[in-house]
Write a protein that holds these residues in place. Structure first.
Motif, mmCIF file in Angstrom:
data_model
loop_
_atom_site.group_PDB
_atom_site.id
_atom_site.type_symbol
_atom_site.label_atom_id
_atom_site.label_comp_id
_atom_site.label_asym_id
_atom_site.label_seq_id
_atom_site.Cartn_x
_atom_site.Cartn_y
_atom_site.Cartn_z
ATOM 1 N N GLU A 165 80.861 -38.903 82.984
ATOM 2 C CA GLU A 165 79.833 -37.570 82.736
ATOM 3 C C GLU A 165 78.388 -38.122 82.030
ATOM 4 N N ARG A 199 75.942 -39.552 84.667
ATOM 5 C CA ARG A 199 75.487 -38.288 85.332
ATOM 6 C C ARG A 199 74.574 -37.674 84.552
ATOM 7 N N LEU A 200 74.499 -37.632 83.422
ATOM 8 C CA LEU A 200 73.419 -36.903 82.584
ATOM 9 C C LEU A 200 72.327 -37.697 82.248
ATOM 10 N N SER A 230 75.724 -36.657 70.852
ATOM 11 C CA SER A 230 76.383 -35.885 71.884
ATOM 12 C C SER A 230 77.679 -34.976 71.034
ATOM 13 N N TRP A 266 80.692 -35.853 71.236
ATOM 14 C CA TRP A 266 81.865 -35.937 71.993
ATOM 15 C C TRP A 266 82.879 -36.623 71.300
ATOM 16 N N ASN A 320 80.914 -28.305 76.515
ATOM 17 C CA ASN A 320 81.299 -29.844 77.151
ATOM 18 C C ASN A 320 79.981 -30.593 77.029
ATOM 19 N N SER A 327 78.075 -31.832 79.348
ATOM 20 C CA SER A 327 77.320 -31.380 79.941
ATOM 21 C C SER A 327 76.337 -29.857 79.367
ATOM 22 N N THR A 328 77.251 -29.306 78.788
ATOM 23 C CA THR A 328 76.675 -27.963 78.216
ATOM 24 C C THR A 328 75.615 -28.291 77.063
ATOM 25 N N VAL A 337 73.922 -31.222 76.563
ATOM 26 C CA VAL A 337 72.893 -31.864 76.969
ATOM 27 C C VAL A 337 71.940 -30.821 77.825
ATOM 28 N N GLY A 338 72.312 -29.881 78.596
ATOM 29 C CA GLY A 338 71.575 -28.925 79.160
ATOM 30 C C GLY A 338 71.025 -28.066 78.045
#
Length: 278
Positions: free
Chosen positions: A38, A41-42, A233, A235, A243, A245-246, A248-249
């Motif tokens: 993931e 991709r970010l 993050s 994470w 998550n 992606s959420t 980072v967005g």
């Protein structure tokens, strides 16, 4: 380009994490391969592993596990913030052992789940001073009412670079900005403290939106300035509020309208400078 300065990895087959029993949502494996897929991709191109409060007897084993993953071809892992126990007499010897390990970029002793006076002990304070003049940072993870304790440490060791985790851990779920807001303004006056924009999605309720986070993130950046903020993050703790992606967005949405230079400083350049990352 994003440098993630706050990645936790959990592998229960290799290490013991006593605290996970009290957090069912996180009491599972969160492995590097899952994160890497993931993260790439970010646009995350490098990561620092943050200690995960393993069993104290396994602190150095945790670092060895990070080194194993960092040694894989094209690994995102470029360093580790290792666990430590400054309140113990053995810290000095532990520090000397880590000095030769280039993977270790700094240390953290989780404080927000410990008694408020832990950082006020003479042994703890003497050992924090030992970090002065070395290449290590020290991460501060404290609750809003404990920020005053963090300020005392920053004043005690002005030649130690401190990193304040998770925007000072504000209680976003309760909408509480005070005394967090005032304490953040005060600690930001210490030039040896950098703030980490991380963790906030885990402190909001499930219905959070970008505007829920904005007062806390923007105040942190406002008082520290663009040269003393880094991004993390958190994470997999961030999965409590979405998550990877959420988050980072949400970060990109929060930075809308900022200059390209400001974004670069927060997302990568400051981290590269602080931890001497290639």
């Amino acid at each position: 380009m994003i440098i993630d300065t706050h990645l936790h990895l959990i592998d229960r087959s290799r290490l013991a994490y006593p605290w996970l029993a009290g957090v069912p949502a996180l009491n599972q494996d969160f492995l590097y391969a899952t994160y890497e897929r993931e993260a790439r991709r970010l646009g995350i191109t490098a990561s620092l592993h943050m200690e995960v409060d393993v069993d104290p007897l396994e602190m150095e084993k945790e670092t060895s596990e990070v080194a194993r993953l960092a040694g894989q071809a094209d690994s995102l892992l470029k360093g580790a913030i290792a666990a430590c126990r400054p309140e113990e007499d053995g810290f000095s010897a532990y520090l000397e052992r880590q000095e030769a390990n280039g993977l270790i970029k700094g240390f953290r002793r989780v404080l927000h789940v410990m008694p408020d006076d832990l950082s006020e002990g003479a042994t703890f304070r003497d050992n924090i001073r030992r970090l002065g003049g070395r290449r290590f940072t020290f991460d501060l993870c404290v609750l809003p009412h404990q920020i005053e304790k963090a300020i005392a440490l920053a004043d005690l060791a002005p030649d130690v670079p401190f990193i304040l985790d998770h925007c000072g851990v504000p209680d976003i779920r309760a909408g509480a900005e005070h005394p967090w807001r005032e304490h953040m303004s005060e600690i930001a006056q210490r030039a040896n403290v950098t703030a980490k924009i991380s963790g906030v999605v885990a402190y909001a309720d499930e219905a959070w939106q970008v505007e829920t986070l904005r007062p806390y993130v923007e105040h942190t950046i406002d008082v520290f300035g663009w040269d003393r903020v880094v991004w993390g993050s958190d994470w997999p703790v961030c999965t409590l509020g979405g998550n990877l992606s959420t988050w980072v967005g949400a970060t990109h949405a929060l930075l809308e309208g900022c200059s390209a230079e400001e974004k670069r400083k927060l997302l990568a350049d400051n981290a590269r400078r602080i931890w001497n990352l290639a």
